[in-house]
Design a protein around this motif. Structure first.
Motif, PDB file in Angstrom:
ATOM      1  N   ALA A 192     -10.010 -24.304 -14.224  1.00 44.07           N
ATOM      2  CA  ALA A 192      -8.582 -24.064 -14.015  1.00 44.07           C
ATOM      3  C   ALA A 192      -8.301 -23.698 -12.560  1.00 44.07           C
ATOM      4  CB  ALA A 192      -8.099 -22.949 -14.943  1.00 44.07           C
ATOM      5  N   ARG A 193      -9.100 -22.767 -12.029  1.00 43.85           N
ATOM      6  CA  ARG A 193      -8.910 -22.354 -10.647  1.00 43.85           C
ATOM      7  C   ARG A 193      -9.072 -23.504  -9.674  1.00 43.85           C
ATOM      8  NH1 ARG A 193      -7.943 -16.771  -9.756  1.00 43.85           N
ATOM      9  NH2 ARG A 193      -8.104 -17.303  -7.572  1.00 43.85           N
ATOM     10  N   LEU A 194     -10.121 -24.271  -9.890  1.00 41.49           N
ATOM     11  CA  LEU A 194     -10.379 -25.409  -9.015  1.00 41.49           C
ATOM     12  C   LEU A 194      -9.215 -26.367  -9.014  1.00 41.49           C
ATOM     13  CD1 LEU A 194     -14.032 -26.520  -9.511  1.00 41.49           C
ATOM     14  CD2 LEU A 194     -12.842 -26.170  -7.357  1.00 41.49           C
ATOM     15  N   SER A 195      -8.725 -26.658 -10.206  1.00 44.10           N
ATOM     16  CA  SER A 195      -7.650 -27.647 -10.270  1.00 44.10           C
ATOM     17  C   SER A 195      -6.400 -27.099  -9.608  1.00 44.10           C
ATOM     18  CB  SER A 195      -7.407 -28.069 -11.714  1.00 44.10           C
ATOM     19  OG  SER A 195      -6.233 -27.522 -12.217  1.00 44.10           O
ATOM     20  N   VAL A 196      -6.167 -25.776  -9.764  1.00 42.14           N
ATOM     21  CA  VAL A 196      -5.022 -25.171  -9.090  1.00 42.14           C
ATOM     22  C   VAL A 196      -5.185 -25.269  -7.570  1.00 42.14           C
ATOM     23  CG1 VAL A 196      -3.841 -22.986  -8.651  1.00 42.14           C
ATOM     24  CG2 VAL A 196      -4.449 -23.620 -10.974  1.00 42.14           C
ATOM     25  N   THR A 197      -6.373 -24.891  -7.107  1.00 41.35           N
ATOM     26  CA  THR A 197      -6.631 -24.924  -5.669  1.00 41.35           C
ATOM     27  C   THR A 197      -6.470 -26.331  -5.119  1.00 41.35           C
ATOM     28  OG1 THR A 197      -8.301 -23.244  -6.091  1.00 41.35           O
ATOM     29  CG2 THR A 197      -8.301 -24.254  -3.910  1.00 41.35           C
ATOM     30  N   GLN A 198      -7.076 -27.267  -5.814  1.00 39.18           N
ATOM     31  CA  GLN A 198      -7.030 -28.639  -5.323  1.00 39.18           C
ATOM     32  C   GLN A 198      -5.611 -29.182  -5.330  1.00 39.18           C
ATOM     33  OE1 GLN A 198     -10.055 -30.528  -7.748  1.00 39.18           O
ATOM     34  NE2 GLN A 198     -11.447 -30.395  -6.026  1.00 39.18           N
ATOM     35  N   ASN A 199      -4.868 -28.798  -6.347  1.00 40.13           N
ATOM     36  CA  ASN A 199      -3.488 -29.232  -6.385  1.00 40.13           C
ATOM     37  C   ASN A 199      -2.682 -28.618  -5.255  1.00 40.13           C
ATOM     38  OD1 ASN A 199      -2.547 -31.100  -8.451  1.00 40.13           O
ATOM     39  ND2 ASN A 199      -3.572 -29.706  -9.858  1.00 40.13           N
ATOM     40  N   ASP A 200      -3.009 -27.376  -4.923  1.00 43.49           N
ATOM     41  CA  ASP A 200      -2.328 -26.731  -3.796  1.00 43.49           C
ATOM     42  C   ASP A 200      -2.573 -27.510  -2.508  1.00 43.49           C
ATOM     43  OD1 ASP A 200      -1.301 -24.794  -5.345  1.00 43.49           O
ATOM     44  OD2 ASP A 200      -2.565 -23.165  -4.625  1.00 43.49           O
ATOM     45  N   VAL A 201      -3.841 -27.873  -2.296  1.00 43.47           N
ATOM     46  CA  VAL A 201      -4.183 -28.652  -1.105  1.00 43.47           C
ATOM     47  C   VAL A 201      -3.412 -29.970  -1.098  1.00 43.47           C
ATOM     48  CG1 VAL A 201      -6.044 -29.853   0.079  1.00 43.47           C
ATOM     49  CG2 VAL A 201      -6.447 -27.591  -0.886  1.00 43.47           C
ATOM     50  N   ALA A 202      -3.429 -30.642  -2.253  1.00 42.26           N
ATOM     51  CA  ALA A 202      -2.741 -31.939  -2.326  1.00 42.26           C
ATOM     52  C   ALA A 202      -1.257 -31.785  -2.016  1.00 42.26           C
ATOM     53  CB  ALA A 202      -2.943 -32.549  -3.708  1.00 42.26           C
ATOM     54  N   MET A 203      -0.682 -30.690  -2.508  1.00 38.01           N
ATOM     55  CA  MET A 203       0.744 -30.477  -2.261  1.00 38.01           C
ATOM     56  C   MET A 203       1.023 -30.262  -0.784  1.00 38.01           C
ATOM     57  SD  MET A 203       2.208 -28.109  -5.243  1.00 38.01           S
ATOM     58  CE  MET A 203       1.609 -28.502  -6.868  1.00 38.01           C
ATOM     59  N   ARG A 204       0.170 -29.474  -0.146  1.00 37.87           N
ATOM     60  CA  ARG A 204       0.363 -29.256   1.274  1.00 37.87           C
ATOM     61  C   ARG A 204       0.226 -30.577   2.045  1.00 37.87           C
ATOM     62  NH1 ARG A 204      -3.583 -26.034   2.866  1.00 37.87           N
ATOM     63  NH2 ARG A 204      -3.805 -25.342   0.706  1.00 37.87           N
ATOM     64  N   GLN A 205      -0.758 -31.368   1.649  1.00 37.54           N
ATOM     65  CA  GLN A 205      -0.942 -32.676   2.287  1.00 37.54           C
ATOM     66  C   GLN A 205       0.293 -33.545   2.092  1.00 37.54           C
ATOM     67  OE1 GLN A 205      -4.591 -34.035   0.457  1.00 37.54           O
ATOM     68  NE2 GLN A 205      -5.746 -33.626   2.318  1.00 37.54           N
ATOM     69  N   ASN A 206       0.795 -33.543   0.855  1.00 37.60           N
ATOM     70  CA  ASN A 206       1.982 -34.346   0.581  1.00 37.60           C
ATOM     71  C   ASN A 206       3.165 -33.888   1.430  1.00 37.60           C
ATOM     72  OD1 ASN A 206       0.846 -36.054  -1.234  1.00 37.60           O
ATOM     73  ND2 ASN A 206       1.438 -34.864  -3.040  1.00 37.60           N
ATOM     74  N   GLU A 207       3.250 -32.578   1.594  1.00 36.62           N
ATOM     75  CA  GLU A 207       4.364 -32.057   2.368  1.00 36.62           C
ATOM     76  C   GLU A 207       4.256 -32.497   3.831  1.00 36.62           C
ATOM     77  OE1 GLU A 207       5.168 -28.074   0.911  1.00 36.62           O
ATOM     78  OE2 GLU A 207       5.985 -27.708   2.914  1.00 36.62           O
ATOM     79  N   ASP A 208       3.031 -32.438   4.362  1.00 36.91           N
ATOM     80  CA  ASP A 208       2.796 -32.912   5.726  1.00 36.91           C
ATOM     81  C   ASP A 208       3.236 -34.362   5.866  1.00 36.91           C
ATOM     82  OD1 ASP A 208       1.752 -30.477   6.224  1.00 36.91           O
ATOM     83  OD2 ASP A 208      -0.323 -31.127   6.480  1.00 36.91           O
ATOM     84  N   MET A 209       2.805 -35.184   4.907  1.00 35.98           N
ATOM     85  CA  MET A 209       3.145 -36.603   4.938  1.00 35.98           C
ATOM     86  C   MET A 209       4.655 -36.793   4.958  1.00 35.98           C
ATOM     87  SD  MET A 209       0.936 -38.916   5.138  1.00 35.98           S
ATOM     88  CE  MET A 209       1.784 -40.338   4.440  1.00 35.98           C
TER      89      MET A 209
ATOM     90  N   PHE B  32      18.002 -34.562   6.841  1.00 38.85           N
ATOM     91  CA  PHE B  32      16.654 -34.407   6.265  1.00 38.85           C
ATOM     92  C   PHE B  32      16.370 -32.935   5.993  1.00 38.85           C
ATOM     93  CE2 PHE B  32      14.644 -38.563   8.048  1.00 38.85           C
ATOM     94  CZ  PHE B  32      15.609 -39.282   7.384  1.00 38.85           C
ATOM     95  N   LYS B  33      16.802 -32.098   6.891  1.00 33.39           N
ATOM     96  CA  LYS B  33      16.604 -30.661   6.709  1.00 33.39           C
ATOM     97  C   LYS B  33      17.274 -30.217   5.406  1.00 33.39           C
ATOM     98  CE  LYS B  33      14.567 -27.378   9.064  1.00 33.39           C
ATOM     99  NZ  LYS B  33      13.218 -27.538   9.601  1.00 33.39           N
ATOM    100  N   ARG B  34      18.494 -30.712   5.209  1.00 27.86           N
ATOM    101  CA  ARG B  34      19.224 -30.316   4.007  1.00 27.86           C
ATOM    102  C   ARG B  34      18.524 -30.795   2.745  1.00 27.86           C
ATOM    103  NH1 ARG B  34      24.983 -32.491   3.726  1.00 27.86           N
ATOM    104  NH2 ARG B  34      23.873 -33.769   2.212  1.00 27.86           N
ATOM    105  N   ASN B  35      17.932 -31.972   2.851  1.00 31.32           N
ATOM    106  CA  ASN B  35      17.185 -32.524   1.709  1.00 31.32           C
ATOM    107  C   ASN B  35      15.798 -31.889   1.541  1.00 31.32           C
ATOM    108  OD1 ASN B  35      19.286 -34.193   1.278  1.00 31.32           O
ATOM    109  ND2 ASN B  35      18.181 -36.115   1.684  1.00 31.32           N
ATOM    110  N   ASP B  36      15.496 -30.931   2.397  1.00 29.54           N
ATOM    111  CA  ASP B  36      14.171 -30.300   2.361  1.00 29.54           C
ATOM    112  C   ASP B  36      13.047 -31.284   2.665  1.00 29.54           C
ATOM    113  OD1 ASP B  36      14.072 -27.570   2.004  1.00 29.54           O
ATOM    114  OD2 ASP B  36      14.707 -27.714  -0.079  1.00 29.54           O
ATOM    115  N   TRP B  37      13.386 -32.302   3.466  1.00 31.40           N
ATOM    116  CA  TRP B  37      12.322 -33.259   3.809  1.00 31.40           C
ATOM    117  C   TRP B  37      11.599 -32.853   5.086  1.00 31.40           C
ATOM    118  CZ3 TRP B  37      15.276 -38.552   2.918  1.00 31.40           C
ATOM    119  CH2 TRP B  37      15.560 -38.665   1.550  1.00 31.40           C
ATOM    120  N   LEU B  38      12.162 -31.856   5.732  1.00 25.08           N
ATOM    121  CA  LEU B  38      11.535 -31.405   6.993  1.00 25.08           C
ATOM    122  C   LEU B  38      11.210 -29.928   6.876  1.00 25.08           C
ATOM    123  CD1 LEU B  38      13.443 -33.146   9.906  1.00 25.08           C
ATOM    124  CD2 LEU B  38      11.026 -33.232   9.379  1.00 25.08           C
TER     125      LEU B  38
END
Lengths: 344, 344, 344, 344, 344
Positions: free
Chosen positions: E267-284, E338-344
């Protein structure tokens, strides 16, 4: 005097029964206790949500065993049967159950019964109507087994409560069927909470039912201190035991089903969510591929927009057409390539 | 009279059997009850999907124990054996099972048998043909054990039902094998629903089989009230017990297998879906990399498309070629770089 | 002499009790041992966190069985009851439990009791106050059962400890309810650690409670070497046993609930996280689609920025307007197309 | 005559043994049956994959109990021991097991033994060689226990079969160790199918072994109808029982290990796959960041490629250099910014 | 002669003990066997990693039961106790355990003991020092229970081995605590392998401990063939049994904890990994949004870079400024959007 009145307030009914028929109107508690010592039949006094003092007063009159009295006062006991040989009293705790379908909640209440040779003291916590129904049957002379005295009442109460267990199990069964339909039907919802909470209620339900099996088995086999129960009564408890076993089977199965359905729910959800993600990914791939194709005209146009003095194509008569054709053919070429790669 | 006819309508057959052979044609119910009191053999009366009144009428004639009669009326009992010593009657409930392969559903029906010294009353709910088959064997004198009277019939009925259990278990086994092939074969499908539903049926099946073990064990060991069963009959029940144990083993194993296969299914699905996602991601990476390469020509061409007055390259004789070469070499350079990074 | 004083320091209290009342002030240990040999009542000596030597000195005076003494010295025993027939001593280990709500930790301590005919030696590890409370009740003559001597004290200690078990179970129940609210309420947090740690404490708790069931059952049934316990005392232990069973039921249920809630937590988390990922993916799709639309004007403008000598549109009077219109219509067209594809 | 020859064809060997030694050459079946009635030793007749008729013929000669004969004909019985007191025959079913390592399949065969006072009828389904080996030992006078007659043979057969169980368990152990290495070694493969299938075989294996424990326990304790077994023989069965218990322990452990390894496999896979996805995502981020940097030159060049009449920079002497410098500095600036954001 | 010397080589020590004291120096094996027949005390001969022949020679001298001898030769037995009544010999197998903390491996060794009235033959596989320690205590007269002969030695050996079990359980407990800290502490690591392997060792450990409970219970209760054990000895075995029960409790709890921690880890691993993926997605998303903003200047500049003859803006005096302002305002506009859309 004033105190007496208090106890009377929580007494639902109180009467003498002889040869299976009601032989008195409602009696005050103390008279009832005296009647119990004289009668060949029995006295049934029913307390409804009494306070500790109420119970203690009645206990004193009927000489009930103190430990059992304590248990009858505190609710939330395990279902059980205790034989107090010195006091010639049996003490039984039963836990009627109701299923509130709208909230999917199992409500557990409590009934404590003191069974003496010539009296029955029932203590009810909650607003369950089983005792009232049994009393009505008894008053109407409908209680087939009423010749056998307080044990017949005990049996009837247990019988009705266990019948209710079957209803609750059936209602839970319906909700499980509904959950199954939802889990395998509408794909995008998360049913975790509903499944979990129903499972919790099933555990609650099991706690009310399971421990009852053993005492009823004792009543049914009439072993040891219970040798006094005549064979006829035992047969009736066998029936109750049979029903408990059936409900217990159902509960175990429902518990197991809910575990499985929880797992299936998670599996379905993850499949659904992955499907969505895949479709999203595919869209992204397509959009990116189109954008990549769109880059080609820009690049080529850029080349012919350069300001070099010597660019032969610029002077060609059909240079412009040639450039447009170049753009078109490269775009189509890319499109074909991406199509072949399944990127479009 | 009219009422009588009603009962007759649900009676499949009714006859006297003596020394193992049918010694009468079909009898009306009341005559049968009288015959049961006179014969050295036994009377077998078979009711098919009777109403409550039908059963009650027969019960009255044969003096069947009321609690057992109640159970015979309500279907959905647990398999069980009850000894009514006072009435000299055994009451057995059996649950024949059928597997509808197309829908992967286990259909559970019910047979109740009252076994007296000189009679057998069978009550059938559903359209199971086990009783008909046993009757036919008995009529044809083929029922090897028929000298032993009603118990022989009881044994034969249990025997056939348990044989059917084995068939059902085998059919489920086939479906599990099929599911296994699907799960480990075609990779992209979700088999959660099928596995779950089959598991549910296995639980249903187990509920019909498991509780039968204990009563048959009692018949086989002939303990207590069952001491009357002669050793020969016991041996036959040992055989039935043996089959029940085998089916029980199978059911436990199938339940366990289905749990495992559900887990394996989820694991496979997640692997497959992750594979797809990875391929999609790789495609995206490639497309993006190509697009990034495509940006280089645009940028360079843009630079030489600027309108500054003093841009020495613009006047060069081979400026245009030089620009094209620059574009080409940068593009190829990027391509090589991306290739080395495994982005292409 | 000096050594003596050491033992006295760890003795909480030490007195003679006769006919249920305290009949002496605090006695030094050796006098107490002598008194125990003379009295009709009993002596109770209580040790608090004694060293090994302290226990050994007392053991010598009271001739306690060496193996039991060893166990009383080492803490962390299983709850148990041992009968030392030769020494006429019972040895009981009990494990009081406390729930530190803030840290959600179950603290387990230990009480060892040596029960002889005329003495009671209690050894306490930790700072549990159950023994002090029982002593106070006894001193105040409030201990209803005090006529029965040391066994009454044993019962009362067990009774209070088991009452505390119920409180701990209730406190854990509250924390589980809190966890449930969190899991199904605030969606983005991970409760794995809290659930796991509470589960661990429940296991710890179970280890203190579960093994106690059997010895108390023995005390309650008074079998074998315990035949000496009079029926009155047995009844009291039945009550304790009943409470242990109830707590045991609760613990099993809580353990099972926590397993389920852990699973539910993971399911919820994965659903939540997938939701976030989907929204992110959707944003990406939209941004990419807008970028793709933005490429169109660039490409068209690039085309009309080419420097070919023969480009008829360039000379048109409304060429510029035409180009702008072209750009606008293609952009709008793409937007409409993407909208239809659900890419925007 | 012709029929006789048929039976002979499936008889592996058939001889009389006296005082532990073979005292005859191969006998035809009927002579063997007669010899069994006269000898002080015993006759052992071994059938190999017989048809139903073959078994029935032998059964008739040796007066074997019909129900047991039926079981010996149908293969796929549970391991069991049945005492037929009337016929003075024991009937035992054993299930030899073989592990086909290449396919990781547990092959279960069947041996049925009828043990009379002076004869032993063995029925073998499959091509297991245990019976042949025991016969060879017996013929060679090597069977230490041969003085004790048919029971010694029964023991030896069970002994060898249980020895094979240990080999199978060891082979499975090896495969589990191999799977463990794979799961925690090569990270990108999915071992679900192999683990599941091995688990399935372990369940199959357990079904052959587990039910054997009880009958052998009976033989070992010599209770009830088995009182006839002398103490010496019992000791030998104790040894067999001991081995069964050990294998059973192993099987339970292996089953549990495989469950754990399946879970570990899924965890590992998901970790690995997530690692890949993360690396892919990182690549994408990098590519996109580079593309974003690449956009800057294009935009600036585009600005200075505009055709306004009044653009002061265009006339600057070092305008071009200035533009290139601008492009370079913005690109480097972006690169530094992205680097700081960890996007590159 | 030469052969004799071989046996002597594997004999650790061999001496006569009388009234609890060593009464001889080291004896050769054959003299020891003779002494055993004469002494009132007992002879203890200890074999260390003997070959089969070594054991057989000793077995012959001491007339040990052949089946037990066979078990003592083959290591890897289950812990057990066997009574050979004819030979007046008890045979006990014990499995000492050691925890190699660095590798987190449970090493299981084996000790077999033959206990006769006047002798004790111990066979040790592995290099466990328990036997040596008991011998040393015995030689030094420290073995408190040594008056009771070989059984006292048996008890002491079992006692020490079980004490080691507690140490192993404690060491495993430490490792579990360490794993817990890792799982809930450093978030990005995968602890699956460590947890799985420790679980495997716990299973191994349990296999050494669990089966010992029953034989020690027999020794403690002195039932049946063990009636010969005097009450004093029984008390000591009760202590050993108590320790086994405690260790068994611990093992079950540890097994259960490790299952839970494995789940928590995933469970922890999947949470952690998902957190990383989310941050990556946000960067993208951010990078893409910036790129989209960067496209605007390019497009506008492209428009004003078109070569139409009639483009009024080009002739404006502040056309260039106007274009730059347009670019700036559109870019800022997009950024705000974009800022308003939370894309930035």
């Amino acid at each position: 005097m004033e105190q007496e009145r208090d106890v009377e307030a929580v007494i639902g009914d109180c009467a003498v029964y002889e040869t299976g028929l009601r032989s008195s109107t409602r009696l005050p508690m103390q008279q009832a206790a005296q009647a119990a010592r004289r009668t060949d039949g029995f006295v049934w006094i029913g307390l409804q949500n009494p306070t500790a003092e109420d119970v203690l007063k009645v206990a004193q009159e009927f000489r009930l065993p103190p430990l059992a009295v304590e248990d009858a006062i505190k609710a939330r006991q395990r279902p059980k049967l205790e034989i107090y040989e010195d006091e010639h009293v049996w003490f039984m705790v039963l836990r009627p159950v109701r299923y509130v379908d709208r909230e999917e909640i199992v409500e557990v209440e409590e009934i404590a019964l003191f069974v003496g040779e010539h009296f029955l003291v029932s203590v009810r916590h909650g607003d369950n109507d089983v005792l009232t129904r049994v009393r009505r049957e008894l008053d109407a002379g409908k209680l087939e087994a009423s010749q056998r005295g307080p044990i017949a009442v005990l049996h009837r109460v247990a019988d009705l409560i266990v019948d209710e267990y079957a209803l609750v199990a059936a209602a839970i069964e319906d909700d499980i069927a509904e959950i199954e339909q939802q889990v395998f039907g509408e794909r995008e919802a998360d049913h975790t909470e509903r499944i979990y909470k129903l499972k919790r209620e099933v555990l609650e339900f099991r706690r009310a039912v399971l421990p009852l099996g053993e005492p009823v088995l004792k009543l049914m086999s009439g072993a040891g201190a219970l040798a006094g129960i005549d064979k006829g009564a035992r047969k009736y408890f066998r029936d109750v035991h049979d029903h408990i076993m059936r409900v217990t089977d159902e509960i175990e199965r429902q518990d197991s089903l809910l575990s499985d359905v929880l797992q299936a729910n998670v599996a379905r959800l993850s499949v659904t969510q992955n499907d969505v993600a895949m479709r999203q990914n595919e869209d992204m791939r397509k959009i990116s591929a189109w954008a990549a194709i769109g880059l080609a005209p820009t690049a080529i146009a850029g080349v012919y927009g350069m300001n070099f003095e010597h660019m032969p194509e610029l002077g060609w008569k059909y240079g412009y057409l040639y450039a447009l054709a170049l753009i078109a053919s490269i775009s189509v070429g890319l499109w074909a390539l991406f199509k072949r790669n399944d990127w479009l």
